[in-house]
Design a protein around this motif. Structure first.
Motif, short mmCIF file in Angstrom:
data_model
loop_
_atom_site.label_atom_id
_atom_site.label_comp_id
_atom_site.label_asym_id
_atom_site.label_seq_id
_atom_site.Cartn_x
_atom_site.Cartn_y
_atom_site.Cartn_z
N VAL A 97 0.80 -0.93 0.17
CA VAL A 97 0.24 0.09 -0.19
C VAL A 97 0.88 0.99 0.71
O VAL A 97 1.82 1.34 0.16
N PHE A 98 0.58 2.41 -0.63
CA PHE A 98 0.72 3.17 -0.73
C PHE A 98 0.46 4.88 0.84
O PHE A 98 -0.33 4.18 0.86
N ASP A 99 1.94 4.64 1.13
CA ASP A 99 1.95 6.33 2.00
C ASP A 99 2.83 7.30 1.44
O ASP A 99 4.44 7.11 1.78
N GLY A 100 2.09 7.97 0.98
CA GLY A 100 3.18 9.17 -0.39
C GLY A 100 4.11 7.73 -1.27
O GLY A 100 3.69 6.86 -0.99
N TRP A 101 4.68 9.01 -1.87
CA TRP A 101 5.56 8.10 -2.53
C TRP A 101 6.58 7.77 -2.78
O TRP A 101 7.32 6.40 -2.51
N ASP A 102 6.41 8.36 -1.38
CA ASP A 102 8.31 7.81 -0.68
C ASP A 102 8.23 6.29 -0.35
O ASP A 102 9.47 5.64 -0.57
N TYR A 103 6.95 6.39 0.22
CA TYR A 103 7.30 4.84 1.28
C TYR A 103 6.55 4.03 0.84
O TYR A 103 4.62 4.21 0.30
N ILE A 104 6.42 2.42 0.74
CA ILE A 104 5.55 1.36 -0.09
C ILE A 104 5.61 0.89 1.59
O ILE A 104 6.76 0.31 1.78
N ARG A 105 4.11 0.46 2.09
CA ARG A 105 4.12 -0.20 3.48
C ARG A 105 3.72 -1.23 3.04
O ARG A 105 2.63 -1.63 1.63
N VAL A 106 3.58 -2.62 3.79
CA VAL A 106 3.01 -3.74 3.79
C VAL A 106 1.66 -4.18 4.73
O VAL A 106 1.92 -3.73 5.95
N ALA A 107 0.51 -4.26 4.20
CA ALA A 107 -0.95 -4.35 5.03
C ALA A 107 -1.81 -5.64 4.46
O ALA A 107 -1.22 -6.22 3.52
N VAL A 108 -2.84 -6.30 5.70
CA VAL A 108 -2.97 -7.58 5.51
C VAL A 108 -4.28 -6.84 5.52
O VAL A 108 -5.04 -6.39 6.67
N VAL A 109 -5.33 -7.06 4.79
CA VAL A 109 -6.26 -7.28 4.90
C VAL A 109 -7.33 -9.11 5.40
O VAL A 109 -6.75 -9.84 4.46
N SER A 110 -8.75 -9.48 5.43
CA SER A 110 -9.34 -10.61 5.81
C SER A 110 -11.13 -10.89 5.24
O SER A 110 -10.86 -9.64 5.35
N ILE A 111 -11.06 -11.85 4.72
CA ILE A 111 -12.61 -12.32 4.59
C ILE A 111 -12.67 -13.57 4.96
O ILE A 111 -12.24 -14.09 4.82
N SER A 112 -14.29 -13.86 5.69
CA SER A 112 -14.50 -15.51 5.56
C SER A 112 -14.85 -15.81 4.32
O SER A 112 -14.74 -15.18 3.21
N ARG A 113 -14.49 -17.54 4.24
CA ARG A 113 -14.54 -17.68 3.35
C ARG A 113 -15.90 -17.57 2.63
O ARG A 113 -15.94 -17.47 1.30
N ALA A 114 -16.33 -18.58 3.06
CA ALA A 114 -18.64 -18.41 3.61
C ALA A 114 -18.30 -16.76 2.40
O ALA A 114 -19.66 -16.47 1.89
N ASP A 115 -18.42 -15.36 3.07
CA ASP A 115 -18.16 -14.34 2.40
C ASP A 115 -17.66 -13.67 1.33
O ASP A 115 -18.27 -13.48 -0.12
N PHE A 116 -16.51 -14.79 0.48
CA PHE A 116 -15.67 -14.57 -0.17
C PHE A 116 -16.53 -15.05 -1.46
O PHE A 116 -16.45 -15.22 -1.92
N LEU A 117 -17.25 -16.49 -1.26
CA LEU A 117 -17.89 -17.11 -2.56
C LEU A 117 -18.87 -16.50 -2.16
O LEU A 117 -19.90 -17.05 -4.06
N LYS A 118 -19.84 -15.80 -1.56
CA LYS A 118 -20.91 -15.10 -1.70
C LYS A 118 -20.77 -14.05 -2.53
O LYS A 118 -21.45 -13.23 -2.70
N LYS A 119 -19.42 -13.25 -2.61
CA LYS A 119 -18.93 -12.29 -3.05
C LYS A 119 -19.23 -10.87 -1.74
O LYS A 119 -20.08 -10.36 -2.61
N ASN A 120 -19.84 -11.57 -1.35
CA ASN A 120 -20.09 -10.42 -0.16
C ASN A 120 -18.88 -9.95 0.55
O ASN A 120 -18.03 -9.68 1.42
#
Length: 377
Positions: A161-184
């Motif tokens: 993810v961008f933190d201004g142009w000078d720095y790029i950082r690492v992020a994590v997001v998550s979702i349940s398998r059920a919500d993902f398959l339901k496209k929620n």
């Protein structure tokens, strides 16, 4: 009679010398041939074979991925292959799209991003797609280069993810398998930033299962394999706030000077667990061929994944074809793998522009990688 005898003896010795020459020639020739064959045997099965249907996905059609689609995460769920890919629109913002396939080759896109930055982190300069102004794939904001794993019924995606142009950082997001398959896709968790502000970090990957009861985050492969073990991936990941990762000039990294990967870049897809070890693909350059990103493979020890047991002496994929050079030249960049039976498929971006696939029989690939030519002594 004496002359005839001497001539006969002379030709006899010539015949012996000729026979000796033939034997020596055959011996050394076969030895060289055996060496060549041994190297070919060790190398050939390590070469990933490109899909004849490449590129599998191209940019265009919708404004949000009009300029580029590349660097896809990959996962198989209920027999289907899902690619979470990086898409760049004419506005120069990176978003995450989704494509699905029943056969792992013919994909259908969703018409909307599944992860869309509500307010892209800003940078200075012209805010549009520009590989010249913004060499990180041509985008100036948003979310880049996802990697996905499923752990205990939940899908976790690490990304840059961008933190201004000078720095790029690492992020994590998550979702349940059920919500993902339901496209929620409204059910994505808020992003957790894993790397420190004021530092430039990219391409951290999660192991696809907990190790010693903790999330295992591979955050550096050079100069050493570094893994952070975290109790949670939400909120503050540890008592210090962020993961401490190696940061320094590339010139200080110990390299294998004689090999193709004497300038190591980063991990590729999340590690793949096999009976012989954790199979990790990684990106590197050769200083003698610096304009090309190439893909290598290593096997990490199952019990101690900071220990490299085998490492390929040749790249397993390198940018040779037109679609790997028409865009940003010389780029193959892998973020996802799947396994179906004995078939290992690596999904990668070509030239920071298109999505491609290459595969190999997993059993023969591992057999070749664990030959002594590739062993770490």
């Amino acid at each position: 009679m004496t002359i005839v005898y001497l001539l006969g003896l002379f030709f006899f010795f010539l015949f012996l010398i000729f026979c000796a020459w033939v034997v020596l020639r055959l011996t050394f020739g076969l030895a060289k041939q055996t060496l060549r064959q041994r190297i070919r045997t060790a190398i050939a099965p390590l070469q990933l074979q490109r899909s004849p249907q490449n590129p599998l996905l191209r940019p265009g059609g919708m404004p949000w991925h009009a300029e580029a689609v590349f660097n896809p995460a990959a996962i198989k769920l209920d027999g289907r292959t899902y690619l979470l890919y990086r898409a760049i629109g004419a506005d120069g913002v990176s978003r995450l799209g989704l494509a699905t396939s029943d056969d792992g080759v013919n994909f259908k896109n969703l018409p909307f991003p599944i992860y869309n930055p509500p307010r892209p982190l800003q940078s200075s300069g012209t805010k549009r797609y520009s590989p010249v102004l913004y060499p990180s794939g041509g985008s100036w904001g948003g979310y880049e280069d996802p990697r996905i794993v499923e752990i205990e019924g939940r899908l976790y995606v690490t990304m840059n993810v961008f933190d201004g142009w000078d720095y790029i950082r690492v992020a994590v997001v998550s979702i349940s398998r059920a919500d993902f398959l339901k496209k929620n896709f409204s059910a994505w968790s808020p992003p957790t930033l894993l790397s420190k502000s004021g530092q430039r970090h990219k391409n951290w990957v999660l192991f696809p299962e907990k190790i010693h009861g903790k999330f295992a985050l591979l955050h550096s492969i050079s100069p050493n394999i570094e893994i952070a073990y975290l109790d949670t991936l939400e909120g503050v990941p540890n008592k210090d706030g962020y993961v401490e990762s190696w940061e320094g000039p590339r010139s200080s990294i110990a390299v294998r000077e004689a090999y193709w990967d004497n300038y190591v870049r980063s991990a590729g897809p999340p590690p793949v667990k096999t009976e012989k070890g954790w199979l990790l693909f990684y990106h590197a350059n050769d200083k003698r061929d610096p304009s090309k990103y190439k893909l290598g493979a290593m096997l990490l020890d199952l019990d101690d994944p900071t220990r490299i047991r085998y490492r390929s002496i040749v790249p397993v994929l390198e940018p040779l074809l037109d679609y790997e050079n028409e865009g940003k030249p010389g780029i193959v960049y892998a973020c996802g793998t799947t396994i179906e039976g004995d078939t290992l498929t690596v999904y990668y971006g070509g030239a920071d522009k298109v999505i491609c696939a290459a595969s190999a029989p997993l059993s023969s690939f591992l057999a070749a990688l664990t030959q002594k030519e590739h062993a770490i002594l």
